[in-house]
Structures are given as C-alpha cells and as structure tokens.
Design an enzyme around this catalytic site. Structure first.
Site, short mmCIF file in Angstrom:
data_model
loop_
_atom_site.label_atom_id
_atom_site.label_comp_id
_atom_site.label_asym_id
_atom_site.label_seq_id
_atom_site.Cartn_x
_atom_site.Cartn_y
_atom_site.Cartn_z
N HIS A 185 -25.46 8.13 -14.94
CA HIS A 185 -25.64 8.72 -14.10
C HIS A 185 -24.83 8.72 -12.84
CE1 HIS A 185 -26.45 7.58 -9.47
NE2 HIS A 185 -28.52 8.13 -10.03
N ASN A 186 -24.36 7.58 -12.66
CA ASN A 186 -22.42 8.01 -12.15
C ASN A 186 -22.03 8.47 -12.23
OD1 ASN A 186 -23.41 5.74 -10.79
ND2 ASN A 186 -22.01 4.66 -10.08
N GLU A 189 -23.93 11.78 -10.78
CA GLU A 189 -22.71 11.52 -9.06
C GLU A 189 -21.43 12.42 -8.78
OE1 GLU A 189 -24.37 7.98 -7.92
OE2 GLU A 189 -22.47 7.37 -6.79
#
Ligand code: 6PG
Length: 467
Positions: A185-186, A189
């Site tokens: 997810h990061n 991001e």
C-alpha cells in the site's frame, strides 16, 4: 478491579486516535504509554465506552479480561521487541498481541513464530489513514494467527472505515501477510505521490502556470475518474497560503523525506522478480531530491532558468487527467503483482479482490479506481495484469494518446517526470511481445557461454559466436 475488553499500548498520535475511536464505539479500553506526559494528556470527552489510563505495564495487563487482547501502537523496529519483552512476563497462553505499526513483514513473521511457542497469538496489522483515519475509521490489513483474528475481529471491524456497509478490515493471510499488504500500500502511495509531483512539475516549471490555475486544474479532477483522497488533499496543499498571504507550497524545500516502507516495497519487487518501475522511480526521486547541490549545478551548466515555461498543450487539464488515470492504474497494477507473487512464494493465499476492497476506504490510496480493481481480481486467473483486464484495457486504450503526448513533450523539452515516463514504459512493456532480450541472451552466451533457449527447439544451446 474492572475488566477491560482491549488494551491499547502507545498513546502517541496514532495510538491515542485509535484508542478514542475504540472508546467512541463503546468498547472498554485499558490504556498505557511509557511517557508520563502521554498518559497524563489522554482524555476523551463524552466517552461511550469506559477507559482508564494505567500507571504501569503490570496494572495495564492485569486490568484486561482474559484471554487478553493488547493492541500495540509503537514505533516500528526495536521498540516493538522491547515492548513485547516488557509485557510478556504478565501474559498467558491464548492472549493476543496486535502490532498496528508499520513493521517489516519479516519482523512480524519472526515475532509471531517466537510468541506462538509461548501460546501467544500474534497479529501484524497494517493500519492506514493517518491520524484522522485512526480516529474515524482506518483501513486495516490483518495478518498472523487466525484464532487471534477471530477473537478481536469484532472490535477491529467496528472501528474500521466502512464502504457500502463493508468494513475495510479483513484477514489477509498468515505470518507477515498483513504488514506485507500494508507495505505494498505504501509503495503504491509513493508511486502516486510522485505522479502527482510530476504533474505539478509540468504545470508549474514546464508551463509556468500560476498556482491558482494549477489548483483549479486539480480541482477539476475532484469528481471525475481520478476521484481519490490524494487528489482531494493535493487541492488543499496547492491552495494553502502562508501567514503572509503567499502560497505555501513554493516555499517548501524540494527535498523529500522517507521512512522506508517505499524502499522496502521496491526491494521486495526485486526479490520477487516483479517489474515495478513507478514504485522504484518514486523511491529514487525522493533520494535524488536530497542532491540539491548537484541539481543546482546541473541547472547552471545547462543554462536553464528555474521556471522552464517550455511548452503549451491545448486542454492540458483534460490531457493530464487522462495521463494520470493511465499511470495510476499502472501503480495499482504493480502493487497487486508484488502481492500476488509474494502470496505464491510464501503460501499466504492472499485474496487479491479482498486486498483491493480493503483499500476502498480509510487508507491513503483510497480512490474510485479500487472498485473496478477489486472486480478485476474476482477471478485472478483471468487477470494476469490489471492493465490488460477488461475493467481497464478499453479505458487505457482510449486515454493513452494524451499520456504519450505529455510525456513526449516533457522528454523533448528536458523536463524530468520520472514517474509519468517510467510508467508509460511499463504500460508499453505490458504490450510488448517479443521483447528484444534475445540479443542479451546471444551476448551472454558469446562472452560467457551462459547458453540460451530457442523458439523452434527445446533445450539449452551454446554457440561459438566468433568462429
Ligand atoms: C498510511 C501512511 C503512513 C505513513 C507513511 C509515510 O497508510 O497511513 O502510509 O503509514 O504516512 O508511512 O511514509 P513516508 O514517511 O516514508 O513517506
């Protein structure tokens, strides 16, 4: 002594927001934090559940109903091991420990295995959404001991973000799977942030547009296909004024920080052998942004003005919207492929549709794209890559010309847009067959007898190329 349903350890910004969220959902929560100032500062107005801040770890643990559930919200790294070590003497088999920090998935797997020997059920939970998410509903990616998950599922799902009545909190797999999905997810991001930065670069340095106009262009995307949290907050950042009434953004030093989860994702993509150039470029761009002196010298040598005003593009807002759409889909595609490969390598059996659903609300990369992404992975065997899926391929084909025009002009005018351009190469590579690597194989075999395989015959071949 009163018995509390859950204990929360660590009352920093994220921990106290999560604690408040639990208390406001009616749960009875015991609290502890090492710094006395954090313990003293914690207060909830009109709480729906009971809470109490305890002065010692021992009193904190003993206030919990058994088997105990303890949520750790401490800085990832050594602090997690230290806190577990301090709590352990008071814990008993079947107690559950949840690590809600950005821990590395290998640390989580190691801790889970060590604690399992003592009968402690360990969960590594990726929590996304920042302070407000923690307070009003984060996205939570749960991994580790399945029984432990069943025991605290109700609490975690009730405090999570909800989308269409579904909590953005689910079990994804054993061991470090939850923290792995959060790490990716990061990485996504990072990739999207760099795409947004490239876009800002085109509009500001490339075209010399005034800040109001740039903000207005971003605002035009708010309710279109790019609808997302990161577009929303980009508009806020672009519009923010300093105390003197000037825009704040141009005053921010062009040197980006990072805490490491993007690099972890990039390194994982290499370990798993998954092509993820946007994530990698985003990490490199942050590193290279630190090299201010080199870049300034480069600009001087190239005799370039800081604002290039190098090109104009008709309907730049519409074209950038299409370019960003295409590139963002590719960012999610890269992340999903890293998860898919890790899941196979570690035997986690991660459901990619669920993983995408978890990101629909609460987290930093939430966007309207996640619904079709989840749909595309309903039958993952039919979706070798998102960009080729029936959910996205037609839209990408329709929008890609604008992306090419913009990247093409940036290249011609020497404007570095690492994320937008490397992602276009990713997209084109996904449509490339054959790749020209036959030459690489031939050269490897020529200089090192590394052998090659052929299209017309089975087996490994070696040729004496210079005979
Ligand atoms: C989240 C964020 C959060 C944090 C990043 C920032 O999901 O809530 O991703 O975890 O903001 O870790 O990372 P950098 O400081 O490395 O940019």
């Amino acid at each position: 002594m009163q018995e509390y349903e859950i204990g929360l350890y660590g009352l920093g910004v994220m921990g106290s927001s999560l604690a408040k969220n639990m208390i406001q959902h009616g749960f009875d929560v015991a609290l502890y934090s090492k710094p006395e100032a954090e313990r003293a500062a914690f207060r909830v107005e009109a709480p729906l559940g009971r809470y109490e801040v305890f002065p010692t770890e021992e009193a904190f643990v003993h206030s919990l109903s058994q088997p105990r559930v303890i949520f750790l919200m401490v800085t990832a790294g050594k602090a997690v091991d230290a806190v577990i070590g301090q709590l352990l003497p008071y814990l008993e088999p079947e107690d559950v420990i949840i690590d809600g920090g950005n821990s590395h998935f290998e640390d989580t797997a190691r801790r889970g295995a060590a604690l399992a020997e003592q009968g402690i059920q360990y969960l590594g939970v990726g929590v996304s959404g920042g302070e407000l998410g923690a307070l009003y509903g984060p996205s939570m990616m749960v991994g580790g001991n399945y029984e432990g998950w069943i025991r605290c599922r109700e609490i975690l799902q009730s405090i999570a973000a909800q989308v269409d009545g579904e909590p953005c909190c689910e079990y994804v797999g054993q061991a470090g799977a939850g923290h792995y999905v959060k790490m990716v997810h990061n990485g996504i991001e990072y990739a999207i942030l760099q795409l947004l930065a490239d876009t800002y670069h085109i509009l500001s340095q490339g075209m010399g547009l005034p800040q109001e106009e740039i903000a207005a262009i971003f605002a035009g995307w708010k309710d279109g296909p790019l609808r997302s949290y990161l577009i929303d907050i980009s508009i806020d950042v672009l519009r923010k004024r300093d105390e003197d009434g000037q825009f704040l953004l141009p005053k921010i030093l062009d040197s980006a920080q990072q805490k490491g989860t993007g690099s972890w994702t990039m390194m994982e993509s290499i370990t798993r052998g998954v092509y993820a150039p946007t994530i990698a470029e985003a990490v490199y761009a942050r590193f290279f942004s630190q090299e201010k002196a080199t870049r300034s010298l480069g600009r001087k040598i190239g005799e370039l003005s800081p604002v290039r005003k190098v090109f104009s593009v008709e309907n730049i807002g519409g074209k950038l919207e299409n370019a960003l759409y295409c590139a963002m889909v590719c960012c999610y595609a890269q992340g999903m492929e890293i998860i898919r490969k890790a899941s196979a390598d570690f035997g986690w059996n991660i459901n990619l549709e669920n993983a995408a659903n978890l990101w629909r609300g609460g987290c930093i990369i939430r966007s309207d794209l996640l619904e079709p992404i989840a749909k595309a992975f309903h039958r993952p065997q039919d979706c070798p890559n998102l960009v080729l899926s029936k959910e996205f391929a037609p839209a990408l084909a329709q929008k890609e010309a604008d992306w090419r025009e913009i990247v093409g002009r940036c290249i011609i005018h020497g404007l570095a847009v690492p994320a937008l351009s490397s992602t276009l190469t990713y997209y084109d590579s996904c449509h490339t067959d054959p790749m020209p690597v036959g030459l690489i194989q031939g050269l490897r075999d020529c200089f090192g007898a590394h052998t090659y395989r052929r299209t017309d015959r089975e087996g490994d071949f070696h040729t004496n190329w210079q005979e």
